[in-house]
Design a protein around this motif. Structure first.
Motif, PDB file in Angstrom:
ATOM      1  N   ASP A 172     -35.938 -35.252 -29.710  1.00  0.00           N
ATOM      2  CA  ASP A 172     -35.735 -36.699 -29.560  1.00  0.00           C
ATOM      3  C   ASP A 172     -37.022 -37.397 -29.126  1.00  0.00           C
ATOM      4  OD1 ASP A 172     -33.117 -36.563 -30.329  1.00  0.00           O
ATOM      5  OD2 ASP A 172     -32.277 -36.860 -28.333  1.00  0.00           O
TER       6      ASP A 172
ATOM      7  N   GLY B 181     -26.085 -36.320 -14.491  1.00  0.00           N
ATOM      8  CA  GLY B 181     -26.764 -35.182 -15.103  1.00  0.00           C
ATOM      9  C   GLY B 181     -25.899 -33.945 -15.025  1.00  0.00           C
ATOM     10  N   ARG B 182     -25.998 -33.133 -16.065  1.00  0.00           N
ATOM     11  CA  ARG B 182     -25.243 -31.882 -16.101  1.00  0.00           C
ATOM     12  C   ARG B 182     -26.159 -30.757 -16.564  1.00  0.00           C
ATOM     13  NH1 ARG B 182     -22.196 -36.011 -17.468  1.00  0.00           N
ATOM     14  NH2 ARG B 182     -20.211 -36.318 -16.429  1.00  0.00           N
TER      15      ARG B 182
ATOM     16  N   HIS C 221     -26.577 -27.369 -18.403  1.00  0.00           N
ATOM     17  CA  HIS C 221     -25.876 -26.628 -19.441  1.00  0.00           C
ATOM     18  C   HIS C 221     -26.771 -25.487 -19.909  1.00  0.00           C
ATOM     19  CE1 HIS C 221     -23.038 -25.874 -22.656  1.00  0.00           C
ATOM     20  NE2 HIS C 221     -24.023 -25.911 -23.535  1.00  0.00           N
TER      21      HIS C 221
ATOM     22  N   HIS D   6     -30.405 -25.838 -19.067  1.00  0.00           N
ATOM     23  CA  HIS D   6     -31.087 -27.045 -19.548  1.00  0.00           C
ATOM     24  C   HIS D   6     -30.316 -28.276 -19.099  1.00  0.00           C
ATOM     25  CE1 HIS D   6     -33.806 -24.716 -22.050  1.00  0.00           C
ATOM     26  NE2 HIS D   6     -32.766 -23.955 -22.327  1.00  0.00           N
ATOM     27  N   TRP D   7     -31.060 -29.294 -18.684  1.00  0.00           N
ATOM     28  CA  TRP D   7     -30.452 -30.528 -18.180  1.00  0.00           C
ATOM     29  C   TRP D   7     -30.148 -31.506 -19.283  1.00  0.00           C
ATOM     30  CZ3 TRP D   7     -28.373 -31.694 -13.664  1.00  0.00           C
ATOM     31  CH2 TRP D   7     -28.558 -30.744 -12.629  1.00  0.00           C
ATOM     32  N   GLN D   8     -28.980 -32.122 -19.179  1.00  0.00           N
ATOM     33  CA  GLN D   8     -28.584 -33.220 -20.069  1.00  0.00           C
ATOM     34  C   GLN D   8     -28.223 -34.397 -19.180  1.00  0.00           C
ATOM     35  OE1 GLN D   8     -28.645 -33.560 -23.439  1.00  0.00           O
ATOM     36  NE2 GLN D   8     -29.658 -31.575 -23.448  1.00  0.00           N
TER      37      GLN D   8
ATOM     38  N   ALA E 215     -27.275 -38.593 -18.789  1.00  0.00           N
ATOM     39  CA  ALA E 215     -26.742 -39.788 -19.440  1.00  0.00           C
ATOM     40  C   ALA E 215     -26.972 -40.927 -18.454  1.00  0.00           C
ATOM     41  CB  ALA E 215     -25.262 -39.626 -19.744  1.00  0.00           C
TER      42      ALA E 215
ATOM     43  N   LEU F  71     -34.789 -40.603 -21.307  1.00  0.00           N
ATOM     44  CA  LEU F  71     -33.811 -39.540 -21.605  1.00  0.00           C
ATOM     45  C   LEU F  71     -34.269 -38.697 -22.791  1.00  0.00           C
ATOM     46  CD1 LEU F  71     -30.370 -41.342 -21.142  1.00  0.00           C
ATOM     47  CD2 LEU F  71     -31.540 -39.835 -19.552  1.00  0.00           C
TER      48      LEU F  71
ATOM     49  N   ASN G 239     -34.208 -34.854 -21.734  1.00  0.00           N
ATOM     50  CA  ASN G 239     -32.990 -34.104 -22.033  1.00  0.00           C
ATOM     51  C   ASN G 239     -33.312 -32.778 -22.694  1.00  0.00           C
ATOM     52  OD1 ASN G 239     -30.881 -35.465 -20.868  1.00  0.00           O
ATOM     53  ND2 ASN G 239     -30.535 -36.804 -22.614  1.00  0.00           N
ATOM     54  N   GLY G 240     -32.660 -31.738 -22.185  1.00  0.00           N
ATOM     55  CA  GLY G 240     -32.881 -30.399 -22.720  1.00  0.00           C
ATOM     56  C   GLY G 240     -33.924 -29.607 -21.953  1.00  0.00           C
TER      57      GLY G 240
ATOM     58  N   SER H  48     -31.601 -32.010 -10.239  1.00  0.00           N
ATOM     59  CA  SER H  48     -31.914 -30.669 -10.748  1.00  0.00           C
ATOM     60  C   SER H  48     -32.142 -29.677  -9.598  1.00  0.00           C
ATOM     61  CB  SER H  48     -33.123 -30.701 -11.684  1.00  0.00           C
ATOM     62  OG  SER H  48     -34.334 -30.863 -10.969  1.00  0.00           O
TER      63      SER H  48
END
Length: 137
Positions: free
Chosen positions: A6, A59-60, A62, A65-67, A69, A85, A89-90, A133
């Motif tokens: 992105d 943030g989550r 996964h 890796h962080w995602q 919104a 973002l 992201n990632g 994080s």
């Protein structure tokens, strides 16, 4: 350091336009593409402190890796946050610490448009991402 897909797309799009008017339009378009946060996420606990505009961030983690919104009440800020973002992201928590905010917006050709208050606000958003994080690492 390699950029997320992105972020590369953002860089190519912004480097392809010449004038500030075109960049501003592109910035607004990026903001419009930001997915809306669900109402449950638009709570005081998710408000970023240090922003003049209202900015909510979630943030989550996964698979390492962080995602993130986010949403904002201001169109310009929404665009800037969308570009932030795209850049983060990632990323892993470690890579998130290394993100150079002024360099990123400089590469996009947007650094001159970052007033001190907007720059402080974006730094507050990035700092909140780093804090999240650390707490869930």
């Amino acid at each position: 350091m390699s950029l997320p897909a992105d972020a590369l797309a953002a860089l190519q799009a912004f480097q392809a336009v010449g004038s500030w008017e075109q960049r501003a339009r592109l910035l607004m378009q990026w903001g419009e593409r930001l997915p809306a946060l669900v109402p449950e996420d638009k709570i005081d606990a998710n408000l970023v402190q240090g922003c003049e505009s209202l900015v909510w961030l979630v943030g989550r983690l996964h698979e390492g890796h962080w995602q993130f919104a986010a949403s904002s009440d201001a169109r310009l800020i929404r665009g800037l946050v969308a570009l932030l973002l795209a850049r983060v992201n990632g990323l892993s928590a470690h890579a998130l610490q290394a993100v150079d905010l002024p360099d990123w917006f400089n590469q996009l050709g947007l650094s001159r448009q970052l007033s001190p208050s907007r720059s402080n606000g974006l730094n507050a958003v990035l700092q909140r991402m780093r804090d999240l994080s650390h707490t869930q690492n």
